[in-house]
Write an enzyme that holds these catalytic residues in place. Structure first.
Site, PDB file in Angstrom:
ATOM      1  NE  ARG A 154      -4.127  -1.849   1.900  1.00  0.00           N
ATOM      2  CZ  ARG A 154      -5.086  -1.982   2.785  1.00  0.00           C
ATOM      3  NH1 ARG A 154      -5.165  -1.156   3.804  1.00  0.00           N
ATOM      4  NH2 ARG A 154      -5.981  -2.922   2.660  1.00  0.00           N
ATOM      5  CG  ASP A 167     -14.018   6.237   6.949  1.00  0.00           C
ATOM      6  OD1 ASP A 167     -14.712   5.209   6.902  1.00  0.00           O
ATOM      7  OD2 ASP A 167     -12.767   6.204   6.972  1.00  0.00           O
TER       8      ASP A 167
HETATM    9  C1  LIG Z   1     -14.147  -2.151   6.335  1.00  0.00           C
HETATM   10  S1  LIG Z   1     -14.738  -0.491   6.302  1.00  0.00           S
HETATM   11  C2  LIG Z   1     -16.414  -0.719   6.835  1.00  0.00           C
HETATM   12  C3  LIG Z   1     -17.389   0.154   6.066  1.00  0.00           C
HETATM   13  C4  LIG Z   1     -18.856  -0.036   6.434  1.00  0.00           C
HETATM   14  N1  LIG Z   1     -19.149   0.331   7.786  1.00  0.00           N
HETATM   15  C5  LIG Z   1     -19.298  -1.441   6.152  1.00  0.00           C
HETATM   16  O1  LIG Z   1     -19.591  -2.193   7.089  1.00  0.00           O
HETATM   17  O2  LIG Z   1     -19.363  -1.828   4.978  1.00  0.00           O
HETATM   18  C6  LIG Z   1     -13.935   0.194   7.749  1.00  0.00           C
HETATM   19  C7  LIG Z   1     -13.838   1.702   7.732  1.00  0.00           C
HETATM   20  O3  LIG Z   1     -13.424   2.143   9.022  1.00  0.00           O
HETATM   21  C8  LIG Z   1     -12.607   3.296   8.859  1.00  0.00           C
HETATM   22  N2  LIG Z   1     -11.807   3.493  10.079  1.00  0.00           N
HETATM   23  C9  LIG Z   1     -10.727   2.801  10.511  1.00  0.00           C
HETATM   24  N3  LIG Z   1     -10.258   3.330  11.648  1.00  0.00           N
HETATM   25  C10 LIG Z   1     -11.061   4.365  11.967  1.00  0.00           C
HETATM   26  C11 LIG Z   1     -11.069   5.316  13.033  1.00  0.00           C
HETATM   27  N4  LIG Z   1     -10.174   5.286  14.007  1.00  0.00           N
HETATM   28  N5  LIG Z   1     -12.034   6.269  13.021  1.00  0.00           N
HETATM   29  C12 LIG Z   1     -12.963   6.299  12.035  1.00  0.00           C
HETATM   30  N6  LIG Z   1     -12.997   5.458  11.004  1.00  0.00           N
HETATM   31  C13 LIG Z   1     -12.049   4.481  10.960  1.00  0.00           C
HETATM   32  C14 LIG Z   1     -11.786   2.962   7.620  1.00  0.00           C
HETATM   33  O4  LIG Z   1     -11.263   4.121   7.018  1.00  0.00           O
HETATM   34  C15 LIG Z   1     -12.819   2.236   6.744  1.00  0.00           C
HETATM   35  O5  LIG Z   1     -13.422   3.089   5.808  1.00  0.00           O
END
Ligand SMILES: C[S@@+](CC[C@H](N)C(=O)[O-])C[C@H]1O[C@@H](n2cnc3c(N)ncnc32)[C@H](O)[C@@H]1O
Length: 270
Positions: free
Chosen positions: A37, A139
């Site tokens: 990445r 996010d």
């Molecule tokens: C796998 S995606 C899940 C998206 C959606 N909620 C779903 O279930 O399809 C996880 C998301 O969490 C976000 N994320 C990770 N760490 C985070 C944090 N500390 N605060 C806010 N968002 C975060 C990532 O950027 C990513 O877009």
């Protein structure tokens, strides 16, 4: 594809960085993920060492580069109507009981590119039959937030949208937008997206309170203590009688913070 290699010491520096900034725990087997990445940033700066990139990124005044690294190190996998049982629960158990005289507010926390938030918007527009609702998506990743605000997706990544919703809420791209799908403006206008880092102090004034919160498929990246702290803060924004959904592969065992368990992934605030 060959990548620049990363030493254990360099990997540990990035591991510490993403833990400190996003609460994300990277296990030892994520070395290849970090390498693949971030290698494009090394190429961008014409450097070959991850250590040099780390030093450069963490220099004072390089906050933009740090955000780029955070964006690259977060996993943003999502889809429309993911985990359909949650949407069935909303349709059958929640929507019929909503107080129709009050604004119904939903938070898609960790919304990624917004597919979860727009799935909710389609459902509420179709089934609620009331205009008193709004959805907030948030996010930590700026790149996915920008995509979410546009509501523009690759046509081959829209699997979960029911056919009648495709007709009702989506436009097929033409010419330069060939192969893309655009959410209709009326729905885009009902969904707002903001930056929220769940591991920092939550911007409570900006967030307000919600009757439904989806915090799905993000807790898996955190350790138990971080998870517990996040749930504690998120519960503060949930109104009494409101629901919190987590992902089906996730668990609140040991830190429900006063929530009542409806199922393994659905909780209610008393
Ligand atoms: C796998 S995606 C899940 C998206 C959606 N909620 C779903 O279930 O399809 C996880 C998301 O969490 C976000 N994320 C990770 N760490 C985070 C944090 N500390 N605060 C806010 N968002 C975060 C990532 O950027 C990513 O877009």
């Amino acid at each position: 594809m060959l990548h620049e290699s990363i030493s254990d010491a360099e990997f540990n520096r990035f591991r510490g960085f993403i833990y400190d900034h996003a609460g994300i725990r990277l296990s030892d087997d994520k070395k290849i993920l970090v390498t693949s990445r971030l290698s494009k940033r090394l190429r961008h700066y014409s450097i070959t060492s991850f250590g040099t990139y780390f030093d450069l990124m963490t220099e004072l005044g390089r906050e933009k580069e740090q955000q780029i690294a955070i964006d690259l190190l977060t996993t943003n996998e999502t889809s429309f109507f993911r985990e359909p049982k949650h949407f069935e629960f909303i349709t059958n158990e929640i929507i019929p009981k909503i107080n129709r005289n009050k604004r119904y507010r939903v938070w898609s926390a960790a919304s990624s590119t917004g597919k979860e938030a727009y799935s909710l918007a389609m459902l509420l527009d179709d089934k609620f039959n009331n205009t008193l609702w709004e959805i907030l998506g948030s996010d930590i990743n700026h790149t996915v937030l920008q995509e979410a605000m546009l509501g523009l997706y690759q046509q081959d990544r829209i699997d979960g949208i029911p056919m009648d919703y495709l007709r009702k809420y989506c436009l097929k791209g033409k010419d330069e937008f060939e192969g893309k799908l655009l959410i209709i403006k009326r729905l885009i206008d009902r969904v707002n997206f903001i930056y929220v880092n769940l591991t920092s102090t939550l911007p409570l004034d900006e967030l307000g309170t919600f009757q439904l919160i989806l915090l799905r498929n993000v807790l898996i990246y955190f350790d138990a203590e971080t998870k517990s702290q996040i749930i504690k803060k998120v519960v503060l924004t949930l109104e009494s009688g409101g629901f919190l959904f987590i992902g089906h592969a996730e668990s609140l065992k040991g830190f429900t913070h006063g929530l009542i368990r409806i199922s393994s992934s659905i909780y209610k605030k008393p």
